[in-house]
Design a protein around this motif. Sequence first.
Motif, PDB file in Angstrom:
ATOM      1  N   SER A  14     -10.383  -2.162 -16.078  1.00  0.00           N
ATOM      2  CA  SER A  14     -10.186  -1.468 -17.332  1.00  0.00           C
ATOM      3  C   SER A  14      -9.080   0.089 -16.393  1.00  0.00           C
ATOM      4  O   SER A  14      -8.291   0.639 -16.825  1.00  0.00           O
ATOM      5  N   LEU A  16      -7.855   3.687 -14.665  1.00  0.00           N
ATOM      6  CA  LEU A  16      -6.919   3.800 -14.242  1.00  0.00           C
ATOM      7  C   LEU A  16      -7.342   4.865 -12.958  1.00  0.00           C
ATOM      8  O   LEU A  16      -6.248   5.009 -12.550  1.00  0.00           O
ATOM      9  N   ILE A  35      -7.574   4.850  -7.560  1.00  0.00           N
ATOM     10  CA  ILE A  35      -7.814   3.794  -8.995  1.00  0.00           C
ATOM     11  C   ILE A  35      -8.568   2.937  -8.126  1.00  0.00           C
ATOM     12  O   ILE A  35      -8.241   2.844  -6.960  1.00  0.00           O
ATOM     13  N   ALA A  73      -9.441   6.939 -19.533  1.00  0.00           N
ATOM     14  CA  ALA A  73      -9.107   6.174 -18.313  1.00  0.00           C
ATOM     15  C   ALA A  73      -9.441   4.658 -18.278  1.00  0.00           C
ATOM     16  O   ALA A  73      -8.908   4.219 -17.605  1.00  0.00           O
ATOM     17  N   TRP A 105      -3.488  -4.608  -9.296  1.00  0.00           N
ATOM     18  CA  TRP A 105      -2.618  -2.927  -8.894  1.00  0.00           C
ATOM     19  C   TRP A 105      -2.037  -3.154  -9.338  1.00  0.00           C
ATOM     20  O   TRP A 105      -1.771  -2.541 -11.515  1.00  0.00           O
ATOM     21  N   GLU A 106      -0.739  -4.297  -9.547  1.00  0.00           N
ATOM     22  CA  GLU A 106      -0.103  -4.460 -10.660  1.00  0.00           C
ATOM     23  C   GLU A 106      -0.517  -4.759 -11.841  1.00  0.00           C
ATOM     24  O   GLU A 106       0.281  -3.878 -12.932  1.00  0.00           O
ATOM     25  N   LYS A 108      -3.148  -3.682 -13.534  1.00  0.00           N
ATOM     26  CA  LYS A 108      -3.485  -2.175 -13.756  1.00  0.00           C
ATOM     27  C   LYS A 108      -2.843  -1.004 -14.408  1.00  0.00           C
ATOM     28  O   LYS A 108      -2.555  -0.171 -14.950  1.00  0.00           O
ATOM     29  N   GLU A 109      -1.567  -1.668 -13.130  1.00  0.00           N
ATOM     30  CA  GLU A 109      -0.813  -0.320 -13.211  1.00  0.00           C
ATOM     31  C   GLU A 109       0.424  -1.012 -12.663  1.00  0.00           C
ATOM     32  O   GLU A 109       1.192  -0.994 -12.024  1.00  0.00           O
ATOM     33  N   SER A 111       3.652   0.425 -13.268  1.00  0.00           N
ATOM     34  CA  SER A 111       4.716   0.952 -12.585  1.00  0.00           C
ATOM     35  C   SER A 111       5.398   0.965 -11.401  1.00  0.00           C
ATOM     36  O   SER A 111       6.178   1.449 -10.778  1.00  0.00           O
ATOM     37  N   ILE A 112       3.788   1.003 -11.011  1.00  0.00           N
ATOM     38  CA  ILE A 112       3.384  -0.040  -9.345  1.00  0.00           C
ATOM     39  C   ILE A 112       4.971  -0.939  -8.895  1.00  0.00           C
ATOM     40  O   ILE A 112       5.396  -0.609  -7.567  1.00  0.00           O
TER      41      ILE A 112
END
Length: 160
Positions: A14, A16, A35, A73, A105-106, A108-109, A111-112
């Motif tokens: 979880s 960030l 990250i 985070a 990565w995607e 979790k985030e 926007s990547i």
Amino acid sequence: MATMPTPVAELLESALVGELTVVDPRGRPVTYPLIPLWDGEKLYMTSSTLFSRKLEHVKGNPKVSVSITDPVAVGGRVDRATIQGDARIIEDDPHGGWERLLPIWEAKEPSIVLFLKARVALPLFFERALIEITPRRVFYWTDGSAQTAPAVTTLGQEAA
């Protein structure tokens, strides 16, 4: 051999932001916010290859730690963890070697994906090396308080 404690794995999944602490050539700790990407066995972080001191530090001393301490985070969780381990740099393919971590990565985030679409506009951002960390020892504070003793788990061979 012990496995990563479930609540620590959940924190890693979880979080960030995690604080990667490395040792500089003078023996001083240096901390970088990155990250954390947990694949269930190894912990990964990425770094631009352009003038990266953190990569130089890891190459000079692979003993590192990653702390998950920022309640924002991790969605307001109060528990905390520090993972000590051995790191290695994977930079054989800085153009796309890191892309194997893209699903983690995607997740979790998200926007990547937008950054990937702008890859031509941000070419140096995508020249990345992987920092692969093999966890050796885990400290976990259920209540997040440094006044209480952490639960300690040794994974594999303990880091020297």
